[in-house]
Design a protein around this motif. Sequence first.
Motif, mmCIF file in Angstrom:
data_model
loop_
_atom_site.group_PDB
_atom_site.id
_atom_site.type_symbol
_atom_site.label_atom_id
_atom_site.label_comp_id
_atom_site.label_asym_id
_atom_site.label_seq_id
_atom_site.Cartn_x
_atom_site.Cartn_y
_atom_site.Cartn_z
ATOM 1 N N GLU A 80 71.595 41.641 50.735
ATOM 2 C CA GLU A 80 70.186 41.364 51.006
ATOM 3 C C GLU A 80 69.925 40.768 52.382
ATOM 4 O O GLU A 80 68.777 40.513 52.740
ATOM 5 N N ILE A 81 70.986 40.531 53.150
ATOM 6 C CA ILE A 81 70.828 39.976 54.495
ATOM 7 C C ILE A 81 71.623 40.844 55.468
ATOM 8 O O ILE A 81 72.445 41.653 55.052
ATOM 9 N N GLY A 82 71.370 40.685 56.747
ATOM 10 C CA GLY A 82 72.097 41.455 57.757
ATOM 11 C C GLY A 82 73.052 40.563 58.529
ATOM 12 O O GLY A 82 72.630 39.568 59.113
ATOM 13 N N LEU A 83 74.321 40.901 58.502
ATOM 14 C CA LEU A 83 75.338 40.120 59.210
ATOM 15 C C LEU A 83 76.110 41.021 60.165
ATOM 16 O O LEU A 83 76.232 42.225 59.928
ATOM 17 N N PRO A 84 76.673 40.446 61.214
ATOM 18 C CA PRO A 84 77.455 41.237 62.169
ATOM 19 C C PRO A 84 78.851 41.541 61.614
ATOM 20 O O PRO A 84 79.782 40.762 61.786
ATOM 21 N N VAL A 85 78.967 42.654 60.921
ATOM 22 C CA VAL A 85 80.240 43.052 60.311
ATOM 23 C C VAL A 85 80.600 44.472 60.741
ATOM 24 O O VAL A 85 79.747 45.235 61.191
ATOM 25 N N ASP A 86 81.881 44.801 60.572
ATOM 26 C CA ASP A 86 82.365 46.130 60.945
ATOM 27 C C ASP A 86 82.204 47.147 59.828
ATOM 28 O O ASP A 86 82.066 48.340 60.086
ATOM 29 N N ILE A 87 82.266 46.661 58.583
ATOM 30 C CA ILE A 87 82.185 47.572 57.444
ATOM 31 C C ILE A 87 81.633 46.818 56.240
ATOM 32 O O ILE A 87 81.857 45.615 56.091
ATOM 33 N N VAL A 88 80.902 47.547 55.397
ATOM 34 C CA VAL A 88 80.296 46.979 54.192
ATOM 35 C C VAL A 88 80.819 47.755 52.993
ATOM 36 O O VAL A 88 80.591 48.958 52.883
ATOM 37 N N MET A 89 81.518 47.071 52.114
ATOM 38 C CA MET A 89 82.041 47.673 50.894
ATOM 39 C C MET A 89 81.119 47.283 49.733
ATOM 40 O O MET A 89 80.990 46.096 49.413
#
Length: 167
Positions: A80-89
């Motif tokens: 539900e939030i946006g974070l600086p990540v490389d991949i979302v599982m």
Amino acid sequence: MKILITGSPGVGKSNIAKELAKKLKMPVLNEKDFALKQGIGEWDHEENELVVPLEKLEKGLKKHMKGQKNAILEGHLLCEIGLPVDIVMVIRVHPELLETRLELKKYSQQKIYDNVFCEGIDYCKKHAFKNYSEKKIVEIKNEKGIKEALSRILKELRGRKLIEQKN
């Protein structure tokens, strides 16, 4: 590398994150533990759960992640939030299997109903697509056990060249 693992309660996020962390030798950050340590949110005694304001969680996690090179973030609110990540599982299970898992965890009937409903309507998946780039999102089924789900995740990470082939 920063990996985000999300999905409905009971799909196996925490166990998958712990096993992945061992394999990749990376720290795991659980959203609830983070919120409690940072004083974000309030305990709802009637529902027996932590109620976390998403804006504060997002702000706190972004600040914390600035100093991190590698991390696995895990939690159901992270879709539900946006974070600086490389991949979302996005971890998924069939709603009937989820119901059984939540019953074994002694969830209340209302919480079971709510979470099974959310899984059935793809709640976490839909929110992940709203908050993260489609290219970063991977759906992982966890119906045959942690080992198989972990294998699928590692295969995906290798395929995207986020980890070396030997891992």
